[in-house]
Every structure is written in C-alpha cells, then in structure tokens.
Design an enzyme around this catalytic site. Structure first.
Site, PDB file in Angstrom:
ATOM      1  N   GLY A 240      71.981   4.680  29.571  1.00  0.00           N
ATOM      2  CA  GLY A 240      72.517   5.993  29.893  1.00  0.00           C
ATOM      3  C   GLY A 240      74.004   6.191  29.767  1.00  0.00           C
ATOM      4  N   PRO A 276      70.948  -0.651  27.475  1.00  0.00           N
ATOM      5  CG  PRO A 276      72.647  -2.054  26.705  1.00  0.00           C
ATOM      6  CD  PRO A 276      71.393  -2.057  27.548  1.00  0.00           C
ATOM      7  N   GLY A 277      71.673   1.748  24.950  1.00  0.00           N
ATOM      8  CA  GLY A 277      71.384   2.136  23.572  1.00  0.00           C
ATOM      9  C   GLY A 277      72.628   2.725  22.927  1.00  0.00           C
ATOM     10  NE  ARG A 278      73.893   8.844  24.113  1.00  0.00           N
ATOM     11  CZ  ARG A 278      73.179   9.860  23.630  1.00  0.00           C
ATOM     12  NH1 ARG A 278      73.572  10.514  22.566  1.00  0.00           N
ATOM     13  NH2 ARG A 278      72.064  10.239  24.235  1.00  0.00           N
ATOM     14  NE  ARG A 315      72.431  12.757  19.800  1.00  0.00           N
ATOM     15  CZ  ARG A 315      73.490  13.268  20.371  1.00  0.00           C
ATOM     16  NH1 ARG A 315      74.548  13.579  19.648  1.00  0.00           N
ATOM     17  NH2 ARG A 315      73.525  13.458  21.652  1.00  0.00           N
ATOM     18  CE1 TYR A 319      67.834  16.289  22.645  1.00  0.00           C
ATOM     19  CE2 TYR A 319      69.178  15.106  21.044  1.00  0.00           C
ATOM     20  CZ  TYR A 319      67.990  15.251  21.748  1.00  0.00           C
ATOM     21  OH  TYR A 319      66.981  14.350  21.548  1.00  0.00           O
ATOM     22  CB  CYS A 344      64.913  27.509   4.788  1.00  0.00           C
ATOM     23  SG  CYS A 344      65.452  27.257   3.092  1.00  0.00           S
ATOM     24  CE1 TYR A 373      68.031   7.467  21.680  1.00  0.00           C
ATOM     25  CE2 TYR A 373      70.359   7.533  22.230  1.00  0.00           C
ATOM     26  CZ  TYR A 373      69.073   7.104  22.506  1.00  0.00           C
ATOM     27  OH  TYR A 373      68.839   6.315  23.603  1.00  0.00           O
TER      28      TYR A 373
HETATM   29  N1  LLP Z   1      65.991   3.159  28.848  1.00  0.00           N
HETATM   30  C1  LLP Z   1      65.109   4.178  28.875  1.00  0.00           C
HETATM   31  C2  LLP Z   1      63.925   4.060  29.717  1.00  0.00           C
HETATM   32  C3  LLP Z   1      65.352   5.337  28.116  1.00  0.00           C
HETATM   33  O1  LLP Z   1      64.498   6.346  28.152  1.00  0.00           O
HETATM   34  C4  LLP Z   1      66.524   5.413  27.312  1.00  0.00           C
HETATM   35  C5  LLP Z   1      66.790   6.590  26.498  1.00  0.00           C
HETATM   36  C6  LLP Z   1      67.397   4.309  27.304  1.00  0.00           C
HETATM   37  C7  LLP Z   1      67.103   3.207  28.098  1.00  0.00           C
HETATM   38  C8  LLP Z   1      68.651   4.266  26.482  1.00  0.00           C
HETATM   39  O2  LLP Z   1      69.557   5.230  26.913  1.00  0.00           O
HETATM   40  P1  LLP Z   1      71.050   5.253  26.335  1.00  0.00           P
HETATM   41  O3  LLP Z   1      71.744   4.016  26.815  1.00  0.00           O
HETATM   42  O4  LLP Z   1      70.944   5.298  24.855  1.00  0.00           O
HETATM   43  O5  LLP Z   1      71.605   6.500  26.891  1.00  0.00           O
HETATM   44  N2  LLP Z   1      67.644  11.586  21.543  1.00  0.00           N
HETATM   45  C9  LLP Z   1      68.598  11.822  22.596  1.00  0.00           C
HETATM   46  C10 LLP Z   1      68.663  10.689  23.576  1.00  0.00           C
HETATM   47  C11 LLP Z   1      67.335  10.342  24.207  1.00  0.00           C
HETATM   48  C12 LLP Z   1      67.394   9.173  25.158  1.00  0.00           C
HETATM   49  C13 LLP Z   1      66.042   8.720  25.555  1.00  0.00           C
HETATM   50  N3  LLP Z   1      65.982   7.598  26.430  1.00  0.00           N
HETATM   51  C14 LLP Z   1      69.966  12.095  21.978  1.00  0.00           C
HETATM   52  O6  LLP Z   1      70.081  12.126  20.754  1.00  0.00           O
HETATM   53  O7  LLP Z   1      70.934  12.334  22.697  1.00  0.00           O
END
Ligand code: LLP
Length: 420
Positions: A240, A276-278, A315, A319, A344, A373
C-alpha cells in the site's frame, strides 16, 4: 530515485537511449530498469532493518513480468499472489513455494488444490467459508495448510475509492469485530494451521496515519486472540505504500514507514510479513510512446495524439491517475496540450490542459511511473496488440514480453462450422 534520466539531451533508461529501444522494438513499449528495481527492493528492505527477519513478498499483481520477478527473486523477495497464474509466474521466476503467500477474495477450489500441491507457504484467508474449504481440501490431500485470517479493520485509507480495501463495506477480509469468533472456529479445524492475521487497507497511500490506525487495531486483535489461547506467530501487514507520480506528491519515505511499523509492532512478538508492489515497481518503469500527430483543440491546447492508449495504460481512464509526460528529446520550452490515445472513447485521455515539452508528429515521449499496474492491466481493446515489455540492465536491453499482434489475437478466434 530512478534511472530514467537525460544524457546529452536524450532520455535514457540506465545507459540505453530510449530511441534505440523504439527503433528495435517499436512503440508503445514498457521499459523497466533493473538497477531501479534492485534499488527499490533494497531501500524497502533497509527500511525494515529494525525488525526481526521480516518476510518480503512482492505483490505480483503490480508487475507480473517473469524477468521482473526474477530480478526480485534474486533480491531475496518472495511473492504475494492472487491467482494460480500469478503463482505459476512466481515459481517460474525461481521463488521458493515456501516464500509465496496466496491472497485473494475468490480463490477457486482448483487454485487452492494446486497451491497446496505446490507447497505454498501461507494462505491469506478472506472468509470463514474459504477457510473451511481450505481445511477440507488440505485434508483430501493429507496435508496441513498454513494460514492467516485477513481482517477488515474498517479504516479509510484516504486513497482513490477504487483501490481502497479496508472499509467495512469493501469485499475484503472479515470484519475485525467478528474476527475472534471466526478465528476460533477455523483454528479448531483439522488440516488447517492458523498462525496469525493479515490486513491490506488499500494502495497508493500517501499518509501513514490510516496504516498506523489499522496496525494498532490489529495489535489489539492479536492480544485478544492470545487471551483466547491462540498461538499467533505471523502478522501480514500487506502493501500500500504510495509513490510520487507528480512533483508535488509527497508520499511517506519507506524509512518513515519502517520506523512507524517498528514502533507500533515492537511488543507483538511475531514474524511480520509485507506485500509491497507499487513502491518497488512503480518508478522502475516507463511507457515509451510515439506522437502520431498533433491536431488543434477547441481552446488553445492542441490534442497530442500518441500511439499508446487506455488499453496499454489504463490508470488515467480508471482512476483519473496522473502520469508525467516528457519528450524523449526535450528542447527546454513548454506548451499546453491535451494528451490522448487513438482509442475511440473520450476516456482515452491521459491529460487535459497539461504543460508539456513541445512535441510534434513522430517525436518520442514517455509516461513515467508506469512500472506498477501498467502492462499488467493492458488489454486489446479496439483490436490493438498487447503492449511489449523491455528490461534494461546497464547498456544492454532485452524484450522480456513480446508484442502480441492483432493477427495473433485474431488467430485464436474461431467461427463455428454452423455459422460458416
Ligand atoms: N497486498 C494485497 C492484498 C493487495 O490487494 C495489493 C494491491 C497489494 C498487496 C499491493 O499493494 P501496493 O503495495 O502495490 O499498493 N490497479 C490499481 C492498484 C490496485 C491494487 C490492488 N491491490 C492502480 O493502478 O492504482
């Protein structure tokens, strides 16, 4: 910090000039920097150095590219997966099954069975129903499943509504008030070893406050569960952490996050897990695009029509997200423009009335902060191809996901005999 910088007036990914990638692979194309991925992986790990042996599971959904996963596997990261497909990728990248966490609100029986057979380290259960099914399926294989219960702390993450996950009316986890009774019933099931709790309240969080509030609620819950006699050894704090998309964004530094976590959890006595992802992948990728043409708009801002579209980078359409737009060879001047793709529908708009580097037909440009993403949310809408991905490492680069052409996609469709 990232490695997409100007060298002699031309944007590079590490030591590779972006025009060289465009010439070799065409546009649009995602470009990732290995050095940036590694740096972010290390910065996040260092931020948690005050904790005892944290488990780091990269959120595969943010960038599931096999080569990207390989880079992170080499950094000692495991994976947080939400489907059988993501699990296969993490395993193919060489991540140990033990280091994989299986999250997701709708795991199918088939996926659960496959994950059990693969020896996945932990299931993050999102409902009592899922936990009961997991126990039953593990029993059918004569195995024990290790699991934590995802709780919904009912905290507003303060991010975009579509990527908030921790409010009571979101579909994720079980309400924190009901967690003790559900946990007790699940703990009594055979073939299921309940060992803690998990939470994830949303993505692109730009303040630590909601996280701290949620973590404190979890701390209270952990104590309540222990008071009931449960042995709690693991807490998964999810992902997050937000990143900087535009100059005036001010997301928390990983080190501030780490300090907060260390302070809030200091007496928990558990192994903490992170997803962590983003924060790892976001600024490690850009989307390279070419201007098709520029046409006048109704006001003084022309439409800059680029060859990337909402199907390649969803995105902004989904969003209203901001991605910085920069010319690959900027001349130092500025112009006002509306940046749009060829698809289109009006939703295929990346920016309106944005001050940008002047560009004209055939110029190359980038959208920044597209490593998370981005490609993974691409589609073939408007019968466009699937966007390719390139990984740069120093002065070399490789196509790590091929462009899938509209012809290939068409070839997978069939007209039934009775329609011919
Ligand atoms: N863990 C769980 C259970 C999650 O659902 C997510 C993201 C993460 C970890 C990783 O979160 P991060 O560290 O990346 O914030 N498509 C959207 C974002 C969707 C996130 C979904 N879950 C965007 O482009 O902003």
């Amino acid at each position: 910090m990232n490695h997409f910088d100007l060298i002699n007036g031309v944007l590079h990914a590490e030591d590779v000039a972006l025009p060289d990638i465009a010439a070799a692979v065409g546009t649009p194309v995602y470009v990732y920097s290995r050095a940036t991925l590694e740096r972010h992986a290390q910065v996040f790990r260092n931020a948690l150095s005050g904790l005892d042996n944290p488990h780091l599971a990269f959120a595969v959904k943010s960038n599931p590219n096999l080569a990207v996963l390989k880079v992170l596997a080499k950094q000692g990261y495991g994976a947080d997966v939400v489907s059988g497909g993501e699990m296969d990728r993490a395993l193919a990248a060489g991540m140990a099954a033990q280091d994989i966490v299986f999250s997701g609100v709708g795991k199918t029986a088939e996926e659960i069975l496959r994950a059990l057979k693969a020896g996945i380290g932990q299931f993050n259960i999102e409902s009592e129903e899922e936990g009961a099914e997991l126990a039953m399926l593990a029993g059918s294989l004569g195995l024990t499943a290790y699991a934590v219960l995802r709780i919904n702390p009912d905290v507003d993450a303060g991010t975009h509504g579509k990527i908030s996950t921790g409010k009571a009316d979101n579909k994720f986890g079980v309400g924190i008030d009901r967690a003790p009774e559900i946990y007790a019933r699940l703990s009594a099931l055979p073939n299921l070893h309940m060992r803690g709790v998990a939470l994830h309240i949303g993505s692109q969080l730009t303040s630590l406050e909601p996280l701290e509030t949620a973590f404190n609620k979890v701390g209270v819950l952990v104590q309540a569960l222990r008071d009931q006699g449960h042995i709690i050894t693991h807490v998964d704090l999810g992902g997050g952490l937000g990143v900087r998309y535009r100059a005036d964004d001010n997301p928390p530094e990983p080190a501030e996050y780490g300090d907060m976590v260390a302070r809030v959890t200091k007496d928990w006595g558990v192994r903490l897990m992170f997803e962590p992802g983003r924060v790892i992948a976001g600024n490690a990728g850009i989307l390279l695009t070419r201007v098709i043409r520029v046409k006048p708009g109704s006001g003084n801002a022309p439409f800059v029509i680029v060859d990337a579209a909402m199907n390649d980078l969803a995105r902004p359409a989904l969003y209203d997200a901001w991605h910085d737009f920069e010319a690959v060879a900027p001349n130092g001047q500025k112009m006002l423009a509306n940046i749009v793709g060829p698809v289109c529908e009006t939703g295929d708009t990346f920016a309106m009335g944005r001050e940008i580097d002047p560009v004209q037909a055939n110029d190359l440009a980038i959208f920044r902060t597209a490593g998370a993403y981005g490609a993974t949310m691409a589609s073939t809408y408007n019968s466009r191809g699937l966007v390719p991905e390139v990984l740069v490492d120093g002065d070399k680069f490789a196509v790590v996901a091929e462009r899938i052409s509209p012809e290939t996609i068409l070839a997978a469709e069939h007209v039934p005999d009775w329609l011919k």
